[in-house]
Write a protein that holds these residues in place. Structure first.
Motif, mmCIF file in Angstrom:
data_model
loop_
_atom_site.group_PDB
_atom_site.id
_atom_site.type_symbol
_atom_site.label_atom_id
_atom_site.label_comp_id
_atom_site.label_asym_id
_atom_site.label_seq_id
_atom_site.Cartn_x
_atom_site.Cartn_y
_atom_site.Cartn_z
ATOM 1 N N CYS A 247 0.882 -1.170 0.000
ATOM 2 C CA CYS A 247 0.000 0.000 0.000
ATOM 3 C C CYS A 247 0.919 1.218 0.000
ATOM 4 N N ILE A 248 0.747 2.095 -0.985
ATOM 5 C CA ILE A 248 1.602 3.292 -1.057
ATOM 6 C C ILE A 248 0.776 4.514 -0.702
ATOM 7 N N LYS A 249 1.328 5.336 0.192
ATOM 8 C CA LYS A 249 0.655 6.597 0.538
ATOM 9 C C LYS A 249 1.415 7.766 -0.085
ATOM 10 N N VAL A 250 0.655 8.633 -0.749
ATOM 11 C CA VAL A 250 1.226 9.883 -1.279
ATOM 12 C C VAL A 250 0.277 10.976 -0.830
ATOM 13 N N GLY A 251 0.729 11.825 0.043
ATOM 14 C CA GLY A 251 -0.164 12.848 0.594
ATOM 15 C C GLY A 251 -1.372 12.168 1.212
ATOM 16 N N ALA A 252 -2.562 12.610 0.818
ATOM 17 C CA ALA A 252 -3.779 12.056 1.411
ATOM 18 C C ALA A 252 -4.259 10.796 0.672
ATOM 19 N N ARG A 253 -3.592 10.437 -0.436
ATOM 20 C CA ARG A 253 -4.040 9.302 -1.244
ATOM 21 C C ARG A 253 -3.321 8.030 -0.838
ATOM 22 N N ILE B 82 5.651 3.448 1.951
ATOM 23 C CA ILE B 82 5.208 2.119 1.492
ATOM 24 C C ILE B 82 4.960 1.203 2.684
ATOM 25 N N ASP B 83 3.797 0.594 2.711
ATOM 26 C CA ASP B 83 3.489 -0.454 3.688
ATOM 27 C C ASP B 83 3.681 -1.783 2.956
ATOM 28 N N PHE B 84 4.747 -2.521 3.344
ATOM 29 C CA PHE B 84 5.021 -3.792 2.673
ATOM 30 C C PHE B 84 4.165 -4.933 3.224
ATOM 31 N N LEU B 85 3.405 -4.644 4.296
ATOM 32 C CA LEU B 85 2.534 -5.670 4.890
ATOM 33 C C LEU B 85 1.116 -5.118 5.042
ATOM 34 N N PRO B 86 0.471 -4.742 3.925
ATOM 35 C CA PRO B 86 -0.850 -4.126 4.070
ATOM 36 C C PRO B 86 -1.834 -5.063 4.777
#
Ligand SMILES: Cc1cc2nc3c(=O)[nH]c(=O)nc-3n(C[C@H](O)[C@H](O)[C@H](O)COP(=O)(O)OP(=O)(O)OC[C@H]3O[C@@H](n4cnc5c(N)ncnc54)[C@H](O)[C@@H]3O)c2cc1C
Length: 389
Positions: free
Chosen positions: A217-223, A255-259
């Protein structure tokens, strides 16, 4: 071959890509207008035909403005007028078989060229001018004059459907923005989007994993985007990264490598870190080396080591850049939507000047959104032209 002087049309469409073809097809089927289409390539729909690995991801189960970078209400209003359901009906009525992948993405069952051929067939009333490069356009008293390397074209109405700047070898150019500038329309410069990201030295460990992938799961700003990440020779790519690239300019991504997984649940295990966690052994060994942790039984970790390992849940870093236009599926930026009517895609300043498709400052995430935008904006424009002619 030079076109004969004084080629006059009721509507001249610039670009025979996805949006230009759909616009021509709609106009030809619903009006008796004289339609001309000018295209730099020797054939129509080149980008469409190679999209989605040749089967084009034509739309998505969930189409809404949240999946686009652009002015929300403008995007919503255009999409509402020609929805993904309208598109699916249209394709069904014309026997274009689709397949649903991952319960989300609609792809052509056979080939993307089925769609371009269908649109070409429906647009057979139009005159196509291939291998004809647009140079400039001006507004004259009776309409528009377009200057090309094969001569000049005249039309009462002009539709700019010249797309974005990525994949130049398929005919892409920034002519749309140059034309817009000539007409005094504001635009945002194109930049590569839906593209892999390059790495700074500190993240070069990822290059050692080149060719492997994992769900993140990738976070960019609020997305945040959950999908596959592909480790590549040049950096990181894959669906999660491509979608994230749409929202990234500079600064950190995480990056969350364990979503959806709690790291602490695994830490009671007596197994080695590299085997206890639900990630590949190769990934774990490389990651542990990067964070300076020994591969040891999970239950023996000290608090400080657990702290370091918890980066698996939120590994934040600033990418160096992106793979560039030659690898980008789309171009972010384009003609400002504040200067277009959402019910027609016509310029608010210039009567009978329209902008559709990727040349407009609306860019979708990965997953069929950009083609849906091309279809919706083209149909909305064509309908308004038919109604007002
Ligand atoms: C590799 C790849 C895969 C993709 N896969 C998907 C997918 O699966 N799903 C999805 O939704 N989107 C996908 N896209 C994006 C999608 O293809 C585009 O967003 C879409 O084609 C845009 O349509 P358009 O009509 O605006 O522009 P285009 O289809 O690019 O058409 C513009 C046309 O204008 C012509 N033109 C440009 N400049 C000039 C000039 N100076 N003179 C004459 N003609 C000119 C070009 O030759 C081109 O034919 C993909 C893109 C790429 C590159």
């Amino acid at each position: 071959m030079l076109v004969p002087m004084k080629q006059r049309f009721d509507v001249l469409i610039l670009g025979a890509g996805a949006s230009g073809l759909m616009c021509a097809a709609e106009l030809c089927c619903n009006s008796r207008l004289r339609i001309g289409v000018v295209e730099g390539n020797a054939t129509a729909g080149r980008k469409l035909n190679i999209s989605g690995g040749g089967k084009c991801n034509i739309t998505n189960v969930a189409v809404s403005q949240e999946h686009f970078l652009g002015e929300c209400s403008f995007v919503r209003r255009v999409l509402e007028q020609f929805t993904k359901e309208d598109l699916l009906c249209f394709l069904h009525d014309h026997a274009i078989a689709l397949e649903l992948r991952k319960s989300r993405y609609y792809f052509c069952k056979r080939a993307a060229s089925d769609v371009s051929n269908l649109l070409l067939k429906r647009a057979r009333g139009a005159r196509f001018f291939y291998s004809c490069n647009i140079v400039s356009a001006v507004h004259e008293s009776e309409g528009y004059r377009v200057h090309t390397d094969q001569g000049d074209f005249y039309a009462r109405r002009l539709v700019i459907a010249t797309g974005g700047e990525s994949f130049k070898h398929l005919g892409a150019s920034r002519i749309g923005l140059e034309l817009a500038e000539g007409f005094g329309l504001q635009s945002r410069p194109f930049s590569p989007a839906l593209v892999g990201l390059t790495l700074q030295k500190e993240q070069f460990w990822m290059k050692e994993l080149s060719g492997t992938s994992c769900r993140v799961c990738i976070k960019v700003g609020a997305r945040s985007m959950e999908e596959e990440l592909l480790f590549a020779h040049k950096g990181i790519s894959g669906p999660a990264v491509l979608s994230a690239s749409l929202y990234w300019n500079k600064g950190d991504i995480c990056i969350d490598f364990l979503p959806h997984k709690n790291l602490h649940v695994f830490l009671h295990s007596k197994k080695l870190l590299s085997t206890a966690l639900p990630l590949s052994k190769r990934f774990m060994k490389t990651f542990l080396e990067h964070i300076g942790l020994q591969d040891k039984p999970c239950h023996r970790l000290h608090a400080a080591e657990i702290e370091r390992l918890s980066q698996l849940k939120s590994y934040c870093f600033a990418p160096a850049g992106n793979f560039g236009f030659s690898k980008a599926e789309v171009s972010r930026g384009g003609i400002d939507t504040a200067q277009l009517h959402a019910n027609s895609l016509m310029s608010t300043q210039h009567k009978n000047l329209y902008c559709i498709g990727e040349v407009v400052d609306v860019t979708g995430e990965l997953g069929g959104y950009n083609l849906q935008w091309a279809w919706s904006s083209a149909v909305v424009c064509a309908r308004q032209i038919c109604q007002s002619s």
